[in-house]
Design an enzyme around this catalytic site. Structure first.
Site, mmCIF file in Angstrom:
data_model
loop_
_atom_site.group_PDB
_atom_site.id
_atom_site.type_symbol
_atom_site.label_atom_id
_atom_site.label_comp_id
_atom_site.label_asym_id
_atom_site.label_seq_id
_atom_site.Cartn_x
_atom_site.Cartn_y
_atom_site.Cartn_z
ATOM 1 N N ASP A 199 -6.358 -6.781 4.067
ATOM 2 C CA ASP A 199 -5.778 -5.430 4.143
ATOM 3 C C ASP A 199 -5.793 -4.931 5.584
ATOM 4 O O ASP A 199 -6.859 -4.756 6.177
ATOM 5 C CB ASP A 199 -6.604 -4.498 3.240
ATOM 6 C CG ASP A 199 -6.016 -3.091 3.129
ATOM 7 O OD1 ASP A 199 -4.947 -2.829 3.704
ATOM 8 O OD2 ASP A 199 -6.649 -2.263 2.442
ATOM 9 N N GLY A 200 -4.591 -4.702 6.130
ATOM 10 C CA GLY A 200 -4.456 -4.078 7.446
ATOM 11 C C GLY A 200 -3.637 -4.910 8.412
ATOM 12 O O GLY A 200 -4.019 -6.035 8.739
ATOM 13 N N GLY A 228 1.289 -2.241 3.992
ATOM 14 C CA GLY A 228 1.729 -0.860 3.850
ATOM 15 C C GLY A 228 2.949 -0.584 4.684
ATOM 16 O O GLY A 228 4.086 -0.584 4.190
ATOM 17 N N SER A 229 2.738 -0.382 5.994
ATOM 18 C CA SER A 229 3.855 -0.014 6.870
ATOM 19 C C SER A 229 4.930 -1.107 6.917
ATOM 20 O O SER A 229 6.119 -0.798 7.024
ATOM 21 C CB SER A 229 3.334 0.314 8.271
ATOM 22 O OG SER A 229 2.483 -0.700 8.745
ATOM 23 N N MET A 246 -12.215 4.215 -0.569
ATOM 24 C CA MET A 246 -12.868 4.451 0.725
ATOM 25 C C MET A 246 -13.538 5.812 0.591
ATOM 26 O O MET A 246 -13.107 6.803 1.190
ATOM 27 C CB MET A 246 -11.829 4.425 1.856
ATOM 28 C CG MET A 246 -11.320 3.016 2.148
ATOM 29 S SD MET A 246 -9.729 3.003 3.014
ATOM 30 C CE MET A 246 -8.605 3.135 1.631
ATOM 31 N N MET A 265 -9.005 7.876 0.067
ATOM 32 C CA MET A 265 -9.817 8.252 1.241
ATOM 33 C C MET A 265 -10.337 9.666 1.055
ATOM 34 O O MET A 265 -9.618 10.538 0.558
ATOM 35 C CB MET A 265 -8.976 8.180 2.507
ATOM 36 C CG MET A 265 -8.316 6.825 2.718
ATOM 37 S SD MET A 265 -7.413 6.787 4.263
ATOM 38 C CE MET A 265 -6.620 5.183 4.155
ATOM 39 N N HIS A 283 -1.068 -1.244 -4.317
ATOM 40 C CA HIS A 283 -2.346 -0.986 -3.645
ATOM 41 C C HIS A 283 -2.467 0.521 -3.415
ATOM 42 O O HIS A 283 -1.597 1.137 -2.806
ATOM 43 C CB HIS A 283 -2.403 -1.754 -2.328
ATOM 44 C CG HIS A 283 -3.717 -1.662 -1.622
ATOM 45 N ND1 HIS A 283 -4.827 -2.384 -1.989
ATOM 46 C CD2 HIS A 283 -4.108 -0.900 -0.561
ATOM 47 C CE1 HIS A 283 -5.839 -2.099 -1.178
ATOM 48 N NE2 HIS A 283 -5.430 -1.180 -0.305
ATOM 49 N N MET A 334 -11.127 -6.344 5.354
ATOM 50 C CA MET A 334 -10.355 -5.391 6.158
ATOM 51 C C MET A 334 -10.033 -6.026 7.511
ATOM 52 O O MET A 334 -10.932 -6.470 8.230
ATOM 53 C CB MET A 334 -11.145 -4.106 6.416
ATOM 54 C CG MET A 334 -11.398 -3.230 5.201
ATOM 55 S SD MET A 334 -9.944 -2.741 4.264
ATOM 56 C CE MET A 334 -9.000 -1.836 5.495
ATOM 57 N N HIS A 369 -8.314 0.939 -4.002
ATOM 58 C CA HIS A 369 -9.221 0.656 -2.886
ATOM 59 C C HIS A 369 -9.950 1.955 -2.561
ATOM 60 O O HIS A 369 -9.370 2.874 -1.975
ATOM 61 C CB HIS A 369 -8.381 0.149 -1.698
ATOM 62 C CG HIS A 369 -9.141 -0.033 -0.430
ATOM 63 N ND1 HIS A 369 -8.516 -0.278 0.784
ATOM 64 C CD2 HIS A 369 -10.473 -0.020 -0.160
ATOM 65 C CE1 HIS A 369 -9.434 -0.391 1.733
ATOM 66 N NE2 HIS A 369 -10.626 -0.224 1.193
ATOM 67 N N ASP A 398 -4.717 3.494 -1.961
ATOM 68 C CA ASP A 398 -5.784 3.787 -0.997
ATOM 69 C C ASP A 398 -6.368 5.186 -1.212
ATOM 70 O O ASP A 398 -5.667 6.185 -1.054
ATOM 71 C CB ASP A 398 -5.231 3.693 0.433
ATOM 72 C CG ASP A 398 -5.033 2.254 0.865
ATOM 73 O OD1 ASP A 398 -5.983 1.459 0.752
ATOM 74 O OD2 ASP A 398 -3.914 1.926 1.317
ATOM 75 N N SER A 421 0.848 -1.192 0.000
ATOM 76 C CA SER A 421 0.000 0.000 0.000
ATOM 77 C C SER A 421 0.882 1.240 0.000
ATOM 78 O O SER A 421 1.643 1.472 0.944
ATOM 79 C CB SER A 421 -0.883 0.010 1.246
ATOM 80 O OG SER A 421 -1.370 1.331 1.446
ATOM 81 N N GLY A 438 -8.892 3.746 7.132
ATOM 82 C CA GLY A 438 -8.599 5.166 7.335
ATOM 83 C C GLY A 438 -7.135 5.476 7.580
ATOM 84 O O GLY A 438 -6.680 6.570 7.276
ATOM 85 N N PHE A 439 -6.405 4.508 8.119
ATOM 86 C CA PHE A 439 -5.010 4.792 8.482
ATOM 87 C C PHE A 439 -4.136 3.555 8.288
ATOM 88 O O PHE A 439 -4.602 2.433 8.509
ATOM 89 C CB PHE A 439 -4.922 5.242 9.949
ATOM 90 C CG PHE A 439 -5.764 6.462 10.220
ATOM 91 C CD1 PHE A 439 -5.280 7.732 9.960
ATOM 92 C CD2 PHE A 439 -7.068 6.321 10.689
ATOM 93 C CE1 PHE A 439 -6.080 8.849 10.165
ATOM 94 C CE2 PHE A 439 -7.875 7.437 10.907
ATOM 95 C CZ PHE A 439 -7.377 8.703 10.639
ATOM 96 N N GLY A 440 -2.878 3.797 7.932
ATOM 97 C CA GLY A 440 -1.901 2.722 7.910
ATOM 98 C C GLY A 440 -1.361 2.502 9.317
ATOM 99 O O GLY A 440 -1.609 3.298 10.231
ATOM 100 N N GLY A 441 -0.621 1.426 9.494
ATOM 101 C CA GLY A 441 0.105 1.203 10.734
ATOM 102 C C GLY A 441 -0.720 0.733 11.918
ATOM 103 O O GLY A 441 -0.256 0.785 13.054
#
Ligand code: DX5
Ligand code: ZN
Length: 230
Positions: free
Chosen positions: A179-180, A201-202, A68, A37, A33, A137, A66, A35, A8, A142-145
């Site tokens: 994802d996540g 992502g992270s 959102m 938002m 990926h 999900m 993706h 994202d 991501s 809404g947020f990575g990490g």
């Protein structure tokens, strides 16, 4: 089973986005990926079709958008024109899920539904023929990490059973994406629960030193090694 890794770019260095996309694919990733938002459906604001168009020439790898966002339909053709290959959206963000899936396909992209941690899987039951991807999900969007929510494993098993039954009946494949919070130390367990496509992502973009152009090689190799044991 073949596996895909989709870093991501939410966690990439946005000041060098084209380079980051090229480097992560050169390091062995399969998809990008992307994202999107809107600070409405989710409490964050990221990137849109202009950025998709800008990074498109940086890679030939599939761009996995993706969404959102709410509403969904207005922005779908813009992403198709900007070079998206896969477009997924949250069913609770569209008034007409079947129509939105059809719209994505009519625009020449593969289509998918995304399920938040509390969203039931039965949204997919009457639209299986229009699905190319199901995205589960494992964090609230809404947020990575964020940390992986363990109940996503049960949901993956349930989605895998629905997809396998559909494939046995029709011969058509549907990918199962997660994802996540995907990391080197949990990706094998996630794969065993039924995922075949992994957003990270992270875990990927947080790896290595910013000055090293090969910095994603080792984390991607570690993710593949963990998957090879499944
Ligand atoms: C969250 C996004 C994810 C996010 C994943 O809303 O959809 O794609 O970037 O980031 P990590 O892998 O850091 O959880
Ligand atoms: Zn995502």
């Amino acid at each position: 089973m073949s596996f895909r890794i989709a870093p991501s770019i939410l966690s990439a260095n946005f000041a060098k986005l084209g380079e980051e996309v090229a480097n992560v694919i050169a390091s062995g990733a399969d998809w990008v990926h992307f994202d999107v938002m809107d600070n409405h459906y989710v409490p964050n604001l990221t990137i849109g079709p202009l950025v998709c168009e800008a990074v498109r020439p940086c890679t030939t790898a599939p761009i996995d958008v993706h969404l959102m966002v709410k509403p969904v339909d207005r922005i779908v053709p813009d992403f198709a024109k900007a070079g998206a290959n896969i477009i997924t959206f949250h069913p609770d963000a569209s008034d007409h899920v079947d129509r939105t899936l059809g719209l994505i396909r009519d625009c020449g992209c593969q289509a998918g539904l995304v399920f938040n941690p509390a969203t039931p899987l039965n949204w997919m039951d009457y639209v299986m023929d229009k699905l190319d991807v199901v995205l589960i999900m494992s964090v609230n969007p809404g947020f990575g990490g964020q940390s992986f929510i363990p109940s996503a494993l049960d949901k993956l098993r349930e989605a895998r059973a629905k997809i396998d039954a559909y494939t046995a009946r029709t011969g058509r494949q549907i990918l199962l994406e997660i994802d996540g919070g995907v990391k080197v130390d949990n990706i094998a367990e996630i794969a065993r629960a039924g995922a075949d496509t992994f957003v990270a992502g992270s875990a990927v973009f947080g790896a290595g030193k910013d000055s090293d152009p090969q910095r994603y090689n080792s984390v991607l190799a570690d993710l593949r090694t963990a998957l090879a044991g499944v």
